[in-house]
Design a protein around this motif. Structure first.
Motif, PDB file in Angstrom:
ATOM      1  N   GLY A 129       0.826  -1.191   0.000  1.00 63.97           N
ATOM      2  CA  GLY A 129       0.000   0.000   0.000  1.00 63.97           C
ATOM      3  C   GLY A 129       0.867   1.250   0.000  1.00 63.97           C
ATOM      4  N   THR A 130       0.233   2.388   0.168  1.00 64.78           N
ATOM      5  CA  THR A 130       0.921   3.672   0.147  1.00 64.78           C
ATOM      6  C   THR A 130       1.057   4.207   1.560  1.00 64.78           C
ATOM      7  OG1 THR A 130       0.002   4.121  -2.048  1.00 64.78           O
ATOM      8  CG2 THR A 130       0.884   6.006  -0.836  1.00 64.78           C
ATOM      9  N   TRP A 131       2.254   4.675   1.884  1.00 65.36           N
ATOM     10  CA  TRP A 131       2.590   5.198   3.200  1.00 65.36           C
ATOM     11  C   TRP A 131       3.142   6.615   3.038  1.00 65.36           C
ATOM     12  CZ3 TRP A 131       2.092   1.966   7.538  1.00 65.36           C
ATOM     13  CH2 TRP A 131       1.808   0.625   7.251  1.00 65.36           C
ATOM     14  N   SER A 132       2.833   7.505   3.970  1.00 65.19           N
ATOM     15  CA  SER A 132       3.290   8.882   3.846  1.00 65.19           C
ATOM     16  C   SER A 132       3.659   9.452   5.207  1.00 65.19           C
ATOM     17  CB  SER A 132       2.175   9.731   3.216  1.00 65.19           C
ATOM     18  OG  SER A 132       2.569  11.079   3.110  1.00 65.19           O
ATOM     19  N   GLY A 133       4.662  10.349   5.204  1.00 64.19           N
ATOM     20  CA  GLY A 133       5.074  11.018   6.426  1.00 64.19           C
ATOM     21  C   GLY A 133       5.801  12.316   6.122  1.00 64.19           C
ATOM     22  N   SER A 134       5.670  13.294   7.010  1.00 67.88           N
ATOM     23  CA  SER A 134       6.371  14.578   6.904  1.00 67.88           C
ATOM     24  C   SER A 134       7.460  14.624   7.955  1.00 67.88           C
ATOM     25  CB  SER A 134       5.397  15.735   7.115  1.00 67.88           C
ATOM     26  OG  SER A 134       4.411  15.724   6.114  1.00 67.88           O
ATOM     27  N   HIS A 135       8.500  15.438   7.688  1.00 68.88           N
ATOM     28  CA  HIS A 135       9.642  15.466   8.590  1.00 68.88           C
ATOM     29  C   HIS A 135      10.528  16.670   8.288  1.00 68.88           C
ATOM     30  CE1 HIS A 135      10.368  13.016   5.022  1.00 68.88           C
ATOM     31  NE2 HIS A 135      11.507  13.703   4.966  1.00 68.88           N
ATOM     32  N   THR A 136      11.481  16.912   9.169  1.00 73.78           N
ATOM     33  CA  THR A 136      12.524  17.909   8.941  1.00 73.78           C
ATOM     34  C   THR A 136      13.776  17.184   8.489  1.00 73.78           C
ATOM     35  OG1 THR A 136      11.614  19.358  10.647  1.00 73.78           O
ATOM     36  CG2 THR A 136      13.911  19.731  10.002  1.00 73.78           C
ATOM     37  N   VAL A 137      14.350  17.653   7.398  1.00 76.11           N
ATOM     38  CA  VAL A 137      15.565  17.072   6.835  1.00 76.11           C
ATOM     39  C   VAL A 137      16.767  17.876   7.324  1.00 76.11           C
ATOM     40  CG1 VAL A 137      16.846  16.692   4.691  1.00 76.11           C
ATOM     41  CG2 VAL A 137      14.396  16.229   4.780  1.00 76.11           C
ATOM     42  N   ALA A 138      17.811  17.173   7.735  1.00 76.48           N
ATOM     43  CA  ALA A 138      19.101  17.800   8.025  1.00 76.48           C
ATOM     44  C   ALA A 138      20.072  17.314   6.957  1.00 76.48           C
ATOM     45  CB  ALA A 138      19.595  17.402   9.409  1.00 76.48           C
ATOM     46  N   ALA A 139      20.804  18.263   6.351  1.00 75.51           N
ATOM     47  CA  ALA A 139      21.735  17.906   5.278  1.00 75.51           C
ATOM     48  C   ALA A 139      23.087  18.562   5.516  1.00 75.51           C
ATOM     49  CB  ALA A 139      21.167  18.351   3.934  1.00 75.51           C
ATOM     50  N   LEU A 140      24.125  17.855   5.113  1.00 78.66           N
ATOM     51  CA  LEU A 140      25.470  18.410   5.207  1.00 78.66           C
ATOM     52  C   LEU A 140      25.578  19.660   4.331  1.00 78.66           C
ATOM     53  CD1 LEU A 140      27.561  15.127   4.981  1.00 78.66           C
ATOM     54  CD2 LEU A 140      27.146  16.523   7.017  1.00 78.66           C
ATOM     55  N   PRO A 141      26.506  20.557   4.657  1.00 87.45           N
ATOM     56  CA  PRO A 141      26.696  21.754   3.827  1.00 87.45           C
ATOM     57  C   PRO A 141      27.057  21.382   2.395  1.00 87.45           C
ATOM     58  CG  PRO A 141      27.967  21.903   5.861  1.00 87.45           C
ATOM     59  CD  PRO A 141      27.422  20.516   5.787  1.00 87.45           C
TER      60      PRO A 141
ATOM     61  N   ARG B 123      24.852   9.497  -0.420  1.00 85.02           N
ATOM     62  CA  ARG B 123      25.401  10.397  -1.420  1.00 85.02           C
ATOM     63  C   ARG B 123      25.348  11.865  -1.007  1.00 85.02           C
ATOM     64  NH1 ARG B 123      26.317   7.509  -5.934  1.00 85.02           N
ATOM     65  NH2 ARG B 123      25.219   5.547  -6.120  1.00 85.02           N
ATOM     66  N   SER B 124      24.236  12.307  -0.449  1.00 83.84           N
ATOM     67  CA  SER B 124      24.052  13.744  -0.212  1.00 83.84           C
ATOM     68  C   SER B 124      24.195  14.164   1.243  1.00 83.84           C
ATOM     69  CB  SER B 124      22.688  14.176  -0.731  1.00 83.84           C
ATOM     70  OG  SER B 124      21.676  13.479  -0.022  1.00 83.84           O
ATOM     71  N   GLY B 125      24.357  13.225   2.157  1.00 81.57           N
ATOM     72  CA  GLY B 125      24.487  13.586   3.564  1.00 81.57           C
ATOM     73  C   GLY B 125      23.186  14.000   4.209  1.00 81.57           C
ATOM     74  N   ILE B 126      22.075  13.547   3.667  1.00 83.04           N
ATOM     75  CA  ILE B 126      20.754  13.876   4.216  1.00 83.04           C
ATOM     76  C   ILE B 126      20.362  12.830   5.255  1.00 83.04           C
ATOM     77  CG2 ILE B 126      18.289  13.938   3.656  1.00 83.04           C
ATOM     78  CD1 ILE B 126      19.059  15.118   0.960  1.00 83.04           C
ATOM     79  N   THR B 127      19.787  13.302   6.354  1.00 81.01           N
ATOM     80  CA  THR B 127      19.231  12.400   7.365  1.00 81.01           C
ATOM     81  C   THR B 127      17.876  12.926   7.816  1.00 81.01           C
ATOM     82  OG1 THR B 127      20.260  13.565   9.204  1.00 81.01           O
ATOM     83  CG2 THR B 127      21.503  11.736   8.238  1.00 81.01           C
ATOM     84  N   TYR B 128      16.999  12.010   8.210  1.00 83.80           N
ATOM     85  CA  TYR B 128      15.732  12.396   8.835  1.00 83.80           C
ATOM     86  C   TYR B 128      15.082  11.188   9.474  1.00 83.80           C
ATOM     87  CZ  TYR B 128      13.581  10.796   4.413  1.00 83.80           C
ATOM     88  OH  TYR B 128      13.192  10.063   3.317  1.00 83.80           O
TER      89      TYR B 128
END
Length: 149
Positions: free
Chosen positions: A32-44, A136-141
């Motif tokens: 099925g389809t799952w969805s969520g919102s969040h704040t992303v932290a990314a490296l400079p 690859r991009s240093g993104i976490t959440y």
């Protein structure tokens, strides 16, 4: 002796059938389809003047196929302030220990079989609690995914 072997084989087959049945009932159906919102932290990056980046984002995961404890589907994400979506593919596995632990990998949009992110998650109370990290991009959440349909 042959009769004892036949009885032993039948008992073993029955035990395996019951174990398979118990495994199937303990494994949640995540299709099925799952969805969520969040704040992303990314490296400079080169556009951020050396400062880390933060933004609000949404993740939509569609699990299209599941066989026993393994599954695959699509994964897409977008900044909340944007209409542009990035879409890739994902695969995952549900732990066999009945803990609800899930491990997933996600592809980079437009590039087959190149892993973009690793996701550790837990299925609990009908929700998926997920921790994402990009290779690859240093993104976490972290986010809580709820079933849309």
């Amino acid at each position: 002796m042959t009769r004892i072997k036949a009885i032993g084989a039948a008992a073993l087959a029955g035990t395996l059938a019951m174990a398979t049945s118990a495994f199937a009932s303990d494994t949640p159906d995540l299709r099925g389809t799952w969805s969520g919102s969040h704040t992303v932290a990314a490296l400079p990056n080169e556009r951020s003047d050396g400062a880390p980046r933060f933004n609000e984002s949404e993740w939509v995961m569609e699990i299209r196929e599941q066989q026993d404890n393994v599954f695959w589907g699509t994964s897409k994400w977008s900044r909340t302030s944007s209409d542009q979506w990035n879409e890739g593919q994902m695969t995952g596995t549900i732990s066999l220990d009945s803990s609800g632990n899930i491990a997933m990998v996600e592809s980079l949009p437009g590039q087959d079989r190149e892993v973009n992110g690793l996701i550790d998650a837990t299925y609990e109370d009908g929700k998926i609690y997920a921790d994402f990290r990009s290779l690859r991009s240093g993104i976490t959440y972290s986010t809580v995914l709820e079933r849309v349909n």
